[in-house]
Design a protein around this motif. Structure first.
Motif, PDB file in Angstrom:
ATOM      1  N   LEU A  63       7.866   8.654  -6.006  1.00 37.23           N
ATOM      2  CA  LEU A  63       7.685   7.311  -6.508  1.00 37.23           C
ATOM      3  C   LEU A  63       9.007   6.350  -5.852  1.00 37.23           C
ATOM      4  N   ASN A  64      10.203   7.062  -5.713  1.00 36.31           N
ATOM      5  CA  ASN A  64      11.356   6.505  -5.405  1.00 36.31           C
ATOM      6  C   ASN A  64      11.142   6.025  -4.032  1.00 36.31           C
ATOM      7  N   LEU A  65      10.440   7.098  -3.270  1.00 34.81           N
ATOM      8  CA  LEU A  65      10.188   6.982  -1.831  1.00 34.81           C
ATOM      9  C   LEU A  65       9.152   5.994  -1.479  1.00 34.81           C
ATOM     10  N   GLY A  66       8.107   5.905  -2.499  1.00 34.92           N
ATOM     11  CA  GLY A  66       7.154   4.746  -2.146  1.00 34.92           C
ATOM     12  C   GLY A  66       7.638   3.363  -2.367  1.00 34.92           C
ATOM     13  N   LEU A  67       8.471   3.270  -3.460  1.00 37.41           N
ATOM     14  CA  LEU A  67       9.327   1.951  -3.765  1.00 37.41           C
ATOM     15  C   LEU A  67       9.946   1.564  -2.433  1.00 37.41           C
ATOM     16  N   ALA A  68      10.752   2.510  -2.064  1.00 34.68           N
ATOM     17  CA  ALA A  68      11.492   2.245  -0.912  1.00 34.68           C
ATOM     18  C   ALA A  68      10.940   1.930   0.229  1.00 34.68           C
ATOM     19  N   ALA A  69       9.912   2.526   0.607  1.00 34.56           N
ATOM     20  CA  ALA A  69       8.900   2.122   1.600  1.00 34.56           C
ATOM     21  C   ALA A  69       8.164   0.719   1.528  1.00 34.56           C
ATOM     22  N   THR A  70       7.726   0.315   0.375  1.00 36.37           N
ATOM     23  CA  THR A  70       7.406  -0.819   0.110  1.00 36.37           C
ATOM     24  C   THR A  70       8.203  -1.870   0.302  1.00 36.37           C
ATOM     25  N   GLU A  71       9.440  -1.917  -0.060  1.00 31.74           N
ATOM     26  CA  GLU A  71      10.613  -2.866   0.000  1.00 31.74           C
ATOM     27  C   GLU A  71      10.871  -3.151   1.221  1.00 31.74           C
TER      28      GLU A  71
ATOM     29  N   MET B 175       0.850  -1.259  -0.071  1.00 26.92           N
ATOM     30  CA  MET B 175      -0.037   0.086   0.032  1.00 26.92           C
ATOM     31  C   MET B 175       0.765   1.235   0.185  1.00 26.92           C
ATOM     32  N   ALA B 176       2.254   1.158   0.430  1.00 28.34           N
ATOM     33  CA  ALA B 176       3.042   2.379   0.517  1.00 28.34           C
ATOM     34  C   ALA B 176       3.274   2.792  -1.026  1.00 28.34           C
ATOM     35  N   ILE B 177       3.529   2.145  -2.080  1.00 25.38           N
ATOM     36  CA  ILE B 177       3.453   2.682  -3.477  1.00 25.38           C
ATOM     37  C   ILE B 177       2.141   3.224  -3.878  1.00 25.38           C
ATOM     38  N   SER B 178       1.048   2.483  -3.518  1.00 28.70           N
ATOM     39  CA  SER B 178      -0.009   2.901  -3.591  1.00 28.70           C
ATOM     40  C   SER B 178      -0.509   4.350  -3.379  1.00 28.70           C
ATOM     41  N   ALA B 179      -0.054   4.528  -1.966  1.00 27.95           N
ATOM     42  CA  ALA B 179      -0.309   5.911  -1.369  1.00 27.95           C
ATOM     43  C   ALA B 179       0.661   7.061  -2.242  1.00 27.95           C
ATOM     44  N   ALA B 180       1.958   6.571  -2.441  1.00 26.28           N
ATOM     45  CA  ALA B 180       2.928   7.374  -3.170  1.00 26.28           C
ATOM     46  C   ALA B 180       2.359   8.001  -4.506  1.00 26.28           C
ATOM     47  N   VAL B 181       1.693   6.985  -5.356  1.00 26.15           N
ATOM     48  CA  VAL B 181       1.433   7.200  -6.688  1.00 26.15           C
ATOM     49  C   VAL B 181       0.002   8.111  -6.431  1.00 26.15           C
ATOM     50  N   GLU B 182      -0.808   7.896  -5.581  1.00 28.18           N
ATOM     51  CA  GLU B 182      -2.227   8.755  -5.571  1.00 28.18           C
ATOM     52  C   GLU B 182      -1.684  10.020  -4.990  1.00 28.18           C
TER      53      GLU B 182
END
Length: 373
Positions: free
Chosen positions: A318-326, A135-142
């Motif tokens: 987006l980079n922050l969202g991917l980093a948080a997801t992983e 859900m981290a990447i979802s929140a970042a994209v939205e």
């Protein structure tokens, strides 16, 4: 005194004479006014027959009262204004962040509320946590889409691709729910598909409106441009920069991970205490939409890297969202591997090392591309 006036034979005549003079003055003044008005009328009439100068253009009204504007606002298509779009994407981002935090911090509570009475398995809680990590990447994209709506940039290919990703993600959630009919509870049925459908409708509707606007602009200007057709959203070619190639590789990995979510369990150890149940398969299917959206984010980042735009606010988010997801995924997987709940050996540790590597790379790109003040 009154008696002397009454006794004087000249008093009535004096009063009458005074009244007569007053009447004559009023009539004379009235006649003079009529003659003056007639002269003004003649002048005005004769002047109207002469050529007149063109009136000066009237400047547009600055009044804030616009009766017709109300009708336009009422009849405007749904989500046709950036104010509405910003509110919707901002709300979706907040919901994604909240659900992710609850799933990571209290997976048992979320299972008890959403799936009461479902058969328990030792896999359920870590599966919920992994779903929460995505859900981290979802929140970042939205949030990126909200910011784009605030700044009138949704027509850009970057945001069109992100909206397409949100549409696919939400469709994946709806498909996962549709395949888990026996597990539906009143709360799950009222919330999960409602949110997914709302996100799917919002992203799909705004994307179609934006592409229609781009097509109209192209038609009016007589020049070609990208962003008016769904095919424009696909990558235009191979990446030309090293970061672009890295993001492309990550996108392929995420696509493979999303596909694996629908296969047999190959990450966690199954056994008597951790059987694969219908709940487990449903939860695992909810991972796929997040990984699919991560793949779309990598396509966007690859394009940005080739254009030297990784310092832009959208791409840093987006980079922050991917980093948080992983990072969250690694935080779930590491204790599972150490405790034996997840498969160890080369397979388990390579999965964990890969996740940590993606975290480090995306975090590096986030900080390295910060704009210096």
């Amino acid at each position: 005194m009154s008696s002397s006036i009454a006794a004087s034979p000249r008093a009535p005549n004096a009063v009458a004479h005074c009244r007569l003079r007053t009447t004559r003055l009023i009539r004379a003044h009235g006649a003079h006014g009529l003659m003056h008005g007639a002269r003004r009328g003649l002048v005005a009439r004769s002047g109207s027959e002469q050529p007149q100068a063109s009136p000066e253009p009237v400047p547009p009204s600055t009044s804030t009262s616009k009766p017709s504007g109300t009708a336009v606002a009422v009849n405007a298509p749904l989500l046709s204004s950036n104010t509405q779009r910003s509110a919707v994407f901002g709300s979706l981002s907040a919901v994604s962040a909240a659900l992710g935090l609850v799933a990571l911090a209290a997976p048992g509570l979320l299972l008890a509320v959403a799936l009461p009475g479902a058969p328990a398995s030792g896999l359920d809680e870590p599966f919920v946590q992994i779903a929460g990590a995505t859900m981290a990447i979802s929140a970042a994209v939205e949030y990126c889409l909200k910011d784009a709506a605030d700044n009138d940039r949704l027509t850009s290919l970057t945001y069109q691709r992100l909206m397409a990703g949100c549409f696919l993600k939400s469709a994946g959630f709806v498909a996962a729910f549709a395949g888990a009919g026996p597990l539906w509870s009143p709360l799950l049925a009222a919330s999960y598909p409602t949110l997914a459908l709302a996100s799917m409708v919002a992203s799909g509707l705004v994307l179609s409106q934006v592409q229609s606007a781009v097509a109209t602009s192209i038609s009016n200007n007589g020049s070609g441009s990208l962003g008016s057709r769904p095919s424009d959203l696909l990558p235009s070619g191979l990446p030309s920069s090293t970061p672009g190639r890295v993001y492309t590789l990550l996108g392929v990995i995420y696509l493979g991970t999303a596909a694996a979510c629908y296969g047999s369990e190959a990450l966690f150890v199954t056994g008597p205490g951790s059987p694969i149940t219908d709940v487990s398969m449903f939860l695992k299917a909810t991972w796929a939409p997040g990984f699919l959206l991560a793949a779309v984010a990598c396509v966007v980042l690859s394009d940005a890297a080739d254009r030297g735009r990784l310092s832009g606010g959208t791409f840093r988010r987006l980079n922050l969202g991917l980093a948080a997801t992983e990072a969250a995924y690694s935080g779930v997987l590491l204790p599972a591997v150490l405790s034996g709940a997840a498969i160890g050996g080369a397979q388990g540790w390579s999965n964990l090392v890969g996740s940590v590597g993606i975290t480090a790379y995306c975090a590096y790109q986030y900080f390295a591309n910060a704009k210096k003040k």
